[in-house]
Every structure is written in C-alpha cells, then in structure tokens.
Scaffold this active site. Structure first.
Site, mmCIF file in Angstrom:
data_model
loop_
_atom_site.group_PDB
_atom_site.id
_atom_site.type_symbol
_atom_site.label_atom_id
_atom_site.label_comp_id
_atom_site.label_asym_id
_atom_site.label_seq_id
_atom_site.Cartn_x
_atom_site.Cartn_y
_atom_site.Cartn_z
ATOM 1 C CG HIS A 95 29.555 38.787 72.776
ATOM 2 N ND1 HIS A 95 28.646 38.627 71.430
ATOM 3 C CD2 HIS A 95 30.136 37.710 72.765
ATOM 4 C CE1 HIS A 95 29.035 37.588 71.005
ATOM 5 N NE2 HIS A 95 29.968 36.994 71.491
ATOM 6 C CD GLU A 116 27.220 42.101 71.351
ATOM 7 O OE1 GLU A 116 28.407 42.366 71.437
ATOM 8 O OE2 GLU A 116 27.246 40.803 70.968
ATOM 9 C CB CYS A 133 32.391 37.204 69.212
ATOM 10 S SG CYS A 133 32.503 35.650 69.921
HETATM 11 N N1 GLN Z 1 32.210 30.371 67.851
HETATM 12 C C1 GLN Z 1 31.749 31.218 66.909
HETATM 13 C C2 GLN Z 1 32.833 31.152 65.765
HETATM 14 O O1 GLN Z 1 33.452 30.420 65.373
HETATM 15 C C3 GLN Z 1 31.719 32.602 67.637
HETATM 16 C C4 GLN Z 1 31.128 32.939 68.902
HETATM 17 C C5 GLN Z 1 30.472 34.439 68.840
HETATM 18 O O2 GLN Z 1 30.506 34.866 68.049
HETATM 19 N N2 GLN Z 1 29.787 34.392 70.065
HETATM 20 O O3 GLN Z 1 32.158 31.907 64.800
#
Ligand code: GLN
Length: 204
Positions: free
Chosen positions: A184, A186, A82
């Site tokens: 994610h 995890e 992410c």
């Molecule tokens: N929107 C977040 C960002 O731009 C990422 C979101 C996340 O890691 N759950 O860093």
C-alpha cells in the site's frame, strides 16, 4: 501532455481517499471515478486496495466492467495496489469460486498470500526506479506467484530466511502502461511510488 495530469481513483470501495491525498500532495488533479465518462476523461487510473471480490461485484453493478476492460486494453495507464493488483491480474490463485478480474497483467496472483502467516506485514524493499528502499506495508496482501514474459519485476520481498514463505516473492510489477504493487504505497508520506506511476503516465 501540456495540461496538469488528471488521475482517477476508482471509487467503488477501499483506500480511495488515501490515494487521492497522495496524488494531491504530488500536485496532480486527482478525482474519484465511478462512471464510464469519468474513466474516459482520466489520463491514468489507480485501482486501490480494499476487497477484490467486493470491488469486482460493484464494478459489475455499476456497468463498469467493459468500460474498464476496454480502456485498460486501449492503453490507459493503470496502477493497481493490493486488491487493485488482483483486479489487474489475468489469473488468481485462492480467489472465490466465481471471482473474475479486469485483467491486463500477465501475472498469476495468490490472494491473501501473506494472510496465512499474519494479517499484516511490513518490510523495506528495493524498487526499480527508486534510489533507496521503500517501506512496504502489506495488509492481507496478494503476492505474484508467476509472471509472463512481457512483465517486468520491479520489486520483491527481501530474500531472507526469517521471512519464511514470503522471502523473495514478487510484489511489484509493470507491463506496458500497467503497474501493480502488493503493498500500500498510499500509507505514509512517501510519495515516490505514486511518482513512478505519474512518470509512467507522462511517458505514454
Ligand atoms: N485480501 C484482499 C482481497 O482479496 C486484498 C487486501 C487489500 O487490498 N488490502 O481483495
């Protein structure tokens, strides 16, 4: 490698504890890292989800930008999830004006791509290297808008009309020792995506 794998989780901000727990469940030596010497000692590194703008600022404040970039460029197996995917991307769409990355993955990510429709989104998807689909949880996640020729696409959102603009989007990639997912892994008890990363470390 004949010692137990020693995997660092970049511990500046975000889902650090969840990744450490997922790694410990797989029986490897998992440690939070935030110093250059700790990064140098790791066999592999996870950059967790969180907030990419905050994480890159903290990396700069902790004088970690160059140590991270150097280790990644030198072939440290690194898995970004992410926000961690955003940090590994060479290019960002919809970043903040001054947002930089560590880079290494020849991909363009669209930040908060799913966030326009809904803050979080879940689906089962097929991943290269896994026999059965993985349940993917996306939280204000990026997707991969485009990839360079050296990038292997490992997974996409299912290409279904009801998924709107997310349908068919690339959400898991690999390039050399680098791997990234928009979702994610995890979250929940399925350790198979972390296991894919451990395999990647073992084969380097
Ligand atoms: N929107 C977040 C960002 O731009 C990422 C979101 C996340 O890691 N759950 O860093």
């Amino acid at each position: 490698m004949n010692h137990p794998l020693h995997v660092g989780v970049l511990a500046l901000q975000g889902d650090v504890r969840e990744h450490l727990e997922a790694l410990l469940r797989l029986g490897v030596d998992a440690v939070p890292v935030r110093r250059p010497a700790e990064i140098a000692a790791a066999d592999g590194l996870i950059i967790p989800g969180g907030e990419s703008t905050t994480m890159i600022k903290l990396a700069r404040n902790f004088d970690l930008l160059d140590p991270l970039r150097d280790r990644i460029a030198a072939g440290l197996p690194t898995f970004g999830t992410c926000a961690g995917m955003i940090l590994l991307a060479d290019r960002i769409i919809d970043g903040t004006a001054d947002q930089t990355t560590l880079g290494g993955l020849d991909i363009t990510v669209r930040r908060n791509a799913f966030g326009r429709q809904t803050d979080s989104f879940e689906t089962d998807l097929a991943l290269t290297g896994l026999d059965t689909p993985v349940h993917a949880v996306f939280i204000r996640a990026p997707w991969v808008e485009s990839v360079g020729p050296a990038v292997e696409v490992l997974g996409r959102v299912p290409d279904r009309a009801d998924l709107g603009p997310a349908a068919g989007r690339i959400v898991a990639v690999r390039q050399g020792a680098l791997m990234a997912t928009s979702f994610h892994p995890e979250v929940g008890a399925d350790g198979r995506v972390h296991e894919l990363f451990l395999d990647l470390i073992r084969t380097r």
